[in-house]
Design an enzyme around this catalytic site. Structure first.
Site, PDB file in Angstrom:
ATOM      1  N   SER A  44      38.970  17.903   3.352  1.00  0.00           N
ATOM      2  CA  SER A  44      38.738  18.442   4.652  1.00  0.00           C
ATOM      3  C   SER A  44      39.921  17.744   5.783  1.00  0.00           C
ATOM      4  O   SER A  44      40.707  18.610   6.141  1.00  0.00           O
ATOM      5  CB  SER A  44      37.431  18.356   4.928  1.00  0.00           C
ATOM      6  OG  SER A  44      37.268  18.598   6.173  1.00  0.00           O
ATOM      7  N   TRP A  45      39.726  16.576   5.901  1.00  0.00           N
ATOM      8  CA  TRP A  45      40.582  16.056   6.880  1.00  0.00           C
ATOM      9  C   TRP A  45      41.939  15.752   6.540  1.00  0.00           C
ATOM     10  O   TRP A  45      42.783  15.799   7.355  1.00  0.00           O
ATOM     11  CB  TRP A  45      40.058  14.974   7.577  1.00  0.00           C
ATOM     12  CG  TRP A  45      40.096  13.372   7.030  1.00  0.00           C
ATOM     13  CD1 TRP A  45      40.067  13.267   5.749  1.00  0.00           C
ATOM     14  CD2 TRP A  45      40.139  12.178   7.773  1.00  0.00           C
ATOM     15  NE1 TRP A  45      40.031  11.842   5.521  1.00  0.00           N
ATOM     16  CE2 TRP A  45      40.071  11.273   6.797  1.00  0.00           C
ATOM     17  CE3 TRP A  45      40.122  11.858   8.948  1.00  0.00           C
ATOM     18  CZ2 TRP A  45      40.069   9.990   7.121  1.00  0.00           C
ATOM     19  CZ3 TRP A  45      40.399  10.481   9.351  1.00  0.00           C
ATOM     20  CH2 TRP A  45      40.057   9.644   8.376  1.00  0.00           C
ATOM     21  N   ASP A 184      36.760   4.892   2.950  1.00  0.00           N
ATOM     22  CA  ASP A 184      35.560   4.721   1.679  1.00  0.00           C
ATOM     23  C   ASP A 184      35.109   3.041   1.743  1.00  0.00           C
ATOM     24  O   ASP A 184      34.003   3.042   1.908  1.00  0.00           O
ATOM     25  CB  ASP A 184      36.201   5.017   0.661  1.00  0.00           C
ATOM     26  CG  ASP A 184      36.559   6.613   0.662  1.00  0.00           C
ATOM     27  OD1 ASP A 184      36.688   7.434   1.408  1.00  0.00           O
ATOM     28  OD2 ASP A 184      37.204   7.046  -0.334  1.00  0.00           O
ATOM     29  N   TRP A 378      40.858   0.528   1.650  1.00  0.00           N
ATOM     30  CA  TRP A 378      40.767   0.380   3.173  1.00  0.00           C
ATOM     31  C   TRP A 378      40.380  -0.898   3.706  1.00  0.00           C
ATOM     32  O   TRP A 378      39.881  -1.000   4.803  1.00  0.00           O
ATOM     33  CB  TRP A 378      39.454   1.436   3.630  1.00  0.00           C
ATOM     34  CG  TRP A 378      39.962   2.731   3.548  1.00  0.00           C
ATOM     35  CD1 TRP A 378      39.640   3.751   2.424  1.00  0.00           C
ATOM     36  CD2 TRP A 378      40.630   3.533   4.359  1.00  0.00           C
ATOM     37  NE1 TRP A 378      40.295   4.990   2.952  1.00  0.00           N
ATOM     38  CE2 TRP A 378      40.831   4.762   4.009  1.00  0.00           C
ATOM     39  CE3 TRP A 378      41.194   3.356   5.673  1.00  0.00           C
ATOM     40  CZ2 TRP A 378      41.786   5.713   4.961  1.00  0.00           C
ATOM     41  CZ3 TRP A 378      42.129   4.212   6.534  1.00  0.00           C
ATOM     42  CH2 TRP A 378      41.988   5.568   6.015  1.00  0.00           C
ATOM     43  N   GLU A 421      50.525   6.834  -0.119  1.00  0.00           N
ATOM     44  CA  GLU A 421      49.099   7.057   0.355  1.00  0.00           C
ATOM     45  C   GLU A 421      48.691   5.899   1.504  1.00  0.00           C
ATOM     46  O   GLU A 421      48.095   6.161   2.455  1.00  0.00           O
ATOM     47  CB  GLU A 421      47.889   7.097  -0.751  1.00  0.00           C
ATOM     48  CG  GLU A 421      46.468   7.359  -0.534  1.00  0.00           C
ATOM     49  CD  GLU A 421      45.430   7.238  -1.689  1.00  0.00           C
ATOM     50  OE1 GLU A 421      46.010   6.826  -2.638  1.00  0.00           O
ATOM     51  OE2 GLU A 421      44.539   7.819  -1.403  1.00  0.00           O
ATOM     52  N   GLN A 436      51.589  11.865  -1.595  1.00  0.00           N
ATOM     53  CA  GLN A 436      50.496  11.878  -0.671  1.00  0.00           C
ATOM     54  C   GLN A 436      50.550  13.004   0.417  1.00  0.00           C
ATOM     55  O   GLN A 436      51.584  12.498   1.225  1.00  0.00           O
ATOM     56  CB  GLN A 436      49.660  10.831  -0.286  1.00  0.00           C
ATOM     57  CG  GLN A 436      48.542  10.881   0.594  1.00  0.00           C
ATOM     58  CD  GLN A 436      47.194  11.151  -0.486  1.00  0.00           C
ATOM     59  OE1 GLN A 436      47.551  10.908  -1.695  1.00  0.00           O
ATOM     60  NE2 GLN A 436      46.104  11.270   0.079  1.00  0.00           N
TER      61      GLN A 436
HETATM   62  C1  9WN Z   1      36.922  10.785  -1.673  1.00  0.00           C
HETATM   63  C2  9WN Z   1      41.924  12.342  -0.284  1.00  0.00           C
HETATM   64  C3  9WN Z   1      41.037  11.387   0.130  1.00  0.00           C
HETATM   65  C4  9WN Z   1      40.753  11.175   1.547  1.00  0.00           C
HETATM   66  C5  9WN Z   1      39.977   9.998   2.098  1.00  0.00           C
HETATM   67  C6  9WN Z   1      40.447   8.808   1.163  1.00  0.00           C
HETATM   68  C7  9WN Z   1      40.173   9.179  -0.076  1.00  0.00           C
HETATM   69  C8  9WN Z   1      38.349   9.926  -1.842  1.00  0.00           C
HETATM   70  C9  9WN Z   1      38.548   9.042  -3.131  1.00  0.00           C
HETATM   71  O1  9WN Z   1      41.125  10.268  -0.549  1.00  0.00           O
HETATM   72  O2  9WN Z   1      38.669   9.407  -0.643  1.00  0.00           O
HETATM   73  O3  9WN Z   1      36.838  11.385  -0.606  1.00  0.00           O
HETATM   74  O4  9WN Z   1      38.158   9.604  -4.165  1.00  0.00           O
HETATM   75  O5  9WN Z   1      38.667   7.975  -2.949  1.00  0.00           O
HETATM   76  O6  9WN Z   1      39.775   7.658   1.498  1.00  0.00           O
HETATM   77  O7  9WN Z   1      40.045   9.613   3.316  1.00  0.00           O
HETATM   78  O8  9WN Z   1      40.526  12.108   2.576  1.00  0.00           O
HETATM   79  O9  9WN Z   1      43.018  11.861   0.278  1.00  0.00           O
END
Ligand code: 9WN
Length: 455
Positions: A44-45, A184, A378, A421, A436
């Site tokens: 989503s984001w 996360d 993170w 990333e 990414q």
């Molecule tokens: C879980 C996709 C996503 C980002 C998140 C990032 C990571 C996923 C994961 O990757 O999360 O949603 O499997 O680790 O933390 O911000 O949207 O890039």
């Protein structure tokens, strides 16, 4: 950008072409996978940041990114955090594990996750509109039509967050899972996650570890068990928000998520004017804006000079020093005192003034925080898309010099490490996925903003 003294081999020279190429390779039609192997679905984001970058290439395609995501909207207004690509495998938890069909509000197709992520979408939609203004009459007409289409979806999305996710009317959004924050394994969640007791968890295999060179860059197995357990609990209440509020072990008011919602409501207010929305809608959005700003003000911690999340279950603020603490900067409209306090923290050794940083870019967790780990996701690494959000916020706050330093340092980082990333903050080593999408997208926007003299 100052181009004097640059050698002909400067990797910034073809950065825009390389970024566009990466986005093309990750493009699956109307949407872009977050990364080629590690994240083969639509997030989503990520999509919102991707749309911000794509707008510099093609405003129609950028709008389509958001429209594809919105086609998976739940009847509650929730925009799901993952829209699954039926052609892709190799990501866990997969659609079957989420089991969203237990909810009467989930779309029948496409399959989605049951969570959501920060609402950057209206910010992206307004950005597309702004960029289209310089791209000719047809682009403007198309962008207007996309806003007409997106506006009711975005309004429903923000309404969901302001109601189901804020039954207290605090102005702050409650998240049910660290994945909803998008940060996360941040130490922001350690206290609340320590209180989660993992029950009878069906077995699972992690696929994420197959795609990174070193498992210590990713969350631990203990963290993953808790992540998966929270999914089981939410599935157990059929992803019903009122039920989740009663039984869910992880309920946290996320200040960064809430600040992004404030900024997104400002964007939505402007979109409402473009599409000729009713005055009632505009009054509603205005009310959300007020409430959001007040909620953030209540969470200010004068000792740390940061805004802090609030653990609803523990009834306590979360005292950690992370990049999320700059939430009031993202929300905007700072008064002079709060601005001075936040910028003092920004410049201090806790963040950009730390003497060991490879580039003056904010680590996701302050090196002064006990939870800091420079290579772990993170817990320390610096994330380019987050730096874009902070750059954009600094520009909005009229902090042009700080914004420009951040943009230049970010472009240096990407010139050195590619579109990774995240990056180790002291050595500058690129980590995680190395292609990414949102990293390439924000590079495109930074480069275009410079070329147009926007920054
Ligand atoms: C879980 C996709 C996503 C980002 C998140 C990032 C990571 C996923 C994961 O990757 O999360 O949603 O499997 O680790 O933390 O911000 O949207 O890039």
């Amino acid at each position: 950008m100052d181009t004097t003294n640059r050698s002909t081999a400067d990797p910034r020279d073809d950065m825009a072409a390389r970024a566009a190429d990466l986005l093309r390779r990750n493009d699956l039609g109307g949407w872009t996978k977050a990364a080629p192997a590690l994240y083969p679905h639509q997030w989503s984001w990520d999509s919102a940041f991707i749309a911000i970058g794509l707008a510099r290439l093609d405003t129609r395609r950028a709008a389509r990114e958001l429209q594809t995501l919105c086609a998976a909207q739940w009847a509650t207004g929730k925009l799901p955090h993952i829209v699954f690509n039926p052609e892709a495998s190799g990501y866990f938890p997969d659609a079957a594990r989420w089991g969203c069909a237990v909810s009467p509000h989930a779309p029948q197709a496409p399959e989605t996750s049951g969570l959501c992520q920060p609402p950057v979408h209206a910010i992206a939609a307004r950005h597309i509109w702004e960029v289209a203004q310089g791209a000719g009459e047809e682009a403007v007409a198309d962008a207007r039509a996309s806003l007409q289409d997106l506006y009711p979806r975005l309004l429903a999305w923000h309404r969901y967050l302001a109601t189901a996710r804020d039954p207290e009317g605090s102005g702050l959004v409650t998240i049910y899972h660290p994945w909803e924050s998008g940060t996360d394994n941040s130490p922001r969640w350690d206290g609340a996650m320590a209180a989660v007791v993992v029950g009878d968890l069906p077995p699972y295999t992690r696929f994420d570890l197959q795609h990174v060179a070193d498992a210590s860059q990713r969350p631990t197995n203990e963290e993953y068990d808790r992540y998966l357990w929270l999914v089981e609990v939410l599935k157990g209440v059929r992803y019903d928000d009122a039920e989740a509020y009663k039984v869910h072990p992880f309920l946290v008011k996320d200040v960064l998520f809430s600040a992004i919602l404030v900024a997104a409501n400002e964007a939505l207010f402007e979109i409402a004017a473009v599409v000729g929305a009713l005055d009632d809608d505009r009054a509603l959005i205005d009310g959300w804006l007020d409430r959001g700003r007040r909620g953030l003000a209540d969470r200010w911690d004068p000792d740390l000079g940061l805004c802090l999340d609030y653990d609803v279950r523990a009834a306590a603020p979360v005292r950690v020093q992370t990049v999320a603490g700059f939430a009031p900067l993202v929300a905007g409209h700072l008064d002079a005192d709060r601005r001075a306090d936040l910028l003092a923290t920004w410049d201090s050794a806790a963040f950009l003034g730390h003497p060991r940083l490879r580039w003056p870019l904010p680590p996701s967790t302050s090196p002064e925080d006990p939870g800091f780990r420079p290579r772990s996701y993170w817990r320390g690494p610096t994330w380019p898309f987050m730096n874009w959000l902070l750059w954009w916020s600094l520009v909005g706050a009229g902090e042009g010099e700080r914004a420009e330093r951040l943009r230049r340092a970010s472009l240096d980082q990407l010139a050195s490490g590619g579109f990774a990333e995240y990056f180790e903050p002291f050595t500058g080593e690129p980590l995680g996925s190395l292609e990414q999408s949102w990293t390439a997208a924000v590079a495109l926007d930074w480069l275009a903003a410079d070329a147009n003299g926007e920054s």
